[in-house]
Motif scaffolding. Structure first.
Motif, short mmCIF file in Angstrom:
data_model
loop_
_atom_site.label_atom_id
_atom_site.label_comp_id
_atom_site.label_asym_id
_atom_site.label_seq_id
_atom_site.Cartn_x
_atom_site.Cartn_y
_atom_site.Cartn_z
N PHE A 10 0.83 -1.19 0.00
CA PHE A 10 0.00 0.00 0.00
C PHE A 10 0.87 1.25 0.00
N ALA A 11 0.71 2.09 -1.02
CA ALA A 11 1.34 3.41 -1.08
C ALA A 11 0.28 4.39 -0.59
N ILE A 12 0.38 4.81 0.66
CA ILE A 12 -0.69 5.57 1.32
C ILE A 12 -0.41 7.07 1.28
N VAL A 13 -1.22 7.79 0.51
CA VAL A 13 -1.15 9.24 0.47
C VAL A 13 -2.03 9.74 1.61
N ILE A 14 -1.40 10.34 2.62
CA ILE A 14 -2.14 10.78 3.81
C ILE A 14 -2.08 12.29 3.92
N ASN A 15 -3.25 12.89 4.06
CA ASN A 15 -3.35 14.35 4.11
C ASN A 15 -3.37 14.84 5.55
N SER A 24 -1.18 12.41 13.01
CA SER A 24 -0.18 11.47 13.51
C SER A 24 -0.84 10.30 14.24
N ALA A 25 -1.94 10.56 14.94
CA ALA A 25 -2.66 9.47 15.61
C ALA A 25 -3.28 8.53 14.58
N ALA A 26 -3.86 9.09 13.52
CA ALA A 26 -4.44 8.26 12.46
C ALA A 26 -3.35 7.44 11.76
N ARG A 27 -2.24 8.09 11.47
CA ARG A 27 -1.13 7.39 10.82
C ARG A 27 -0.61 6.25 11.70
N ASP A 28 -0.45 6.51 12.98
CA ASP A 28 0.03 5.47 13.90
C ASP A 28 -0.94 4.30 13.96
N GLU A 29 -2.24 4.61 13.99
CA GLU A 29 -3.25 3.55 14.06
C GLU A 29 -3.25 2.72 12.77
N ILE A 30 -3.19 3.38 11.62
CA ILE A 30 -3.15 2.68 10.34
C ILE A 30 -1.92 1.78 10.27
N ALA A 31 -0.76 2.34 10.63
CA ALA A 31 0.48 1.57 10.58
C ALA A 31 0.43 0.37 11.51
N ALA A 32 -0.07 0.56 12.72
CA ALA A 32 -0.13 -0.55 13.69
C ALA A 32 -1.02 -1.67 13.18
N LEU A 33 -2.16 -1.32 12.62
CA LEU A 33 -3.08 -2.34 12.10
C LEU A 33 -2.50 -3.07 10.89
N LEU A 34 -1.87 -2.33 9.99
CA LEU A 34 -1.28 -2.97 8.81
C LEU A 34 -0.07 -3.81 9.20
N ASP A 35 0.72 -3.33 10.15
CA ASP A 35 1.86 -4.12 10.64
C ASP A 35 1.37 -5.43 11.27
N ALA A 36 0.32 -5.33 12.09
CA ALA A 36 -0.23 -6.52 12.75
C ALA A 36 -0.77 -7.53 11.75
N ALA A 37 -1.26 -7.01 10.62
CA ALA A 37 -1.79 -7.88 9.57
C ALA A 37 -0.70 -8.37 8.61
N GLY A 38 0.54 -7.92 8.85
CA GLY A 38 1.65 -8.32 7.98
C GLY A 38 1.60 -7.67 6.61
N ARG A 39 0.99 -6.49 6.53
CA ARG A 39 0.82 -5.79 5.26
C ARG A 39 1.91 -4.77 5.03
N ARG A 40 2.55 -4.83 3.89
CA ARG A 40 3.58 -3.85 3.53
C ARG A 40 2.92 -2.53 3.17
N HIS A 41 3.53 -1.43 3.63
CA HIS A 41 2.97 -0.12 3.35
C HIS A 41 4.03 0.96 3.52
N PHE A 43 3.97 5.46 3.79
CA PHE A 43 3.19 6.68 3.80
C PHE A 43 3.85 7.77 2.96
N PHE A 44 3.01 8.54 2.28
CA PHE A 44 3.42 9.69 1.49
C PHE A 44 2.59 10.87 1.98
N PRO A 45 3.13 11.64 2.94
CA PRO A 45 2.33 12.70 3.57
C PRO A 45 2.18 13.96 2.72
N ILE A 46 0.97 14.48 2.73
CA ILE A 46 0.69 15.81 2.19
C ILE A 46 0.69 16.71 3.40
N ASP A 47 1.75 17.47 3.56
CA ASP A 47 1.91 18.25 4.79
C ASP A 47 2.16 19.73 4.54
N GLY A 48 1.92 20.17 3.32
CA GLY A 48 2.11 21.57 3.01
C GLY A 48 3.50 21.92 2.51
#
Length: 129
Positions: A10-15, A24-41, A43-48
């Motif tokens: 997953f190439a995740i574009v996160i705004n 950062s809380a959403a990113r941490d939660e997404i990463a933790a869930l995908l890591d637990a599922a063994g999913r490669r990912h 993040f590509f942040p849109i941060d201004g």
């Protein structure tokens, strides 16, 4: 023909500006869930700091190189930008609604809750158009 999601990175574009929740809380939660599922990912942040189009292009190039899917984690504007590129580049696409209204997510039955949306993404299959 369907592909199991375990085969996709997953190439995740996160705004950083989407929604009411701290990104950062959403990113941490997404990463933790995908890591637990063994999913490669990745993040590509849109941060201004960079133009959204260049961030999406970078994520799309990564998805193409890794045989992965382009994922939008943001509001409807982010989803629209990612969808246009996914369509143009013939990439599988996923959505993790993070905006305040989430019209796209509501229309397509994608949970607005980050945890539930991430779980749904990790179980999703792709289909060829």
């Amino acid at each position: 023909m369907s592909t199991t999601p375990e085969q996709l990175t997953f190439a995740i574009v996160i705004n950083a500006g989407s929604g009411r929740r701290e990104v950062s809380a959403a990113r941490d939660e997404i990463a933790a869930l995908l890591d637990a599922a063994g999913r490669r990912h990745r993040f590509f942040p849109i941060d201004g700091e960079r133009d959204i189009k260049s961030v999406v292009r970078e994520a799309a190039a990564y998805a193409q190189a890794s045989g992965g899917a382009l994922v939008a984690a943001g509001g409807d504007g982010t989803i629209n930008g990612v969808a246009a590129t996914a369509w143009k580049e013939d990439l599988a696409m996923g959505v993790l609604p993070q905006g305040t209204f989430n019209f796209f997510g509501r229309t397509h039955g994608i949970p607005g809750d980050t945890r539930e949306a991430t779980k749904a993404l990790s179980r999703a299959t792709t289909c060829q158009r």
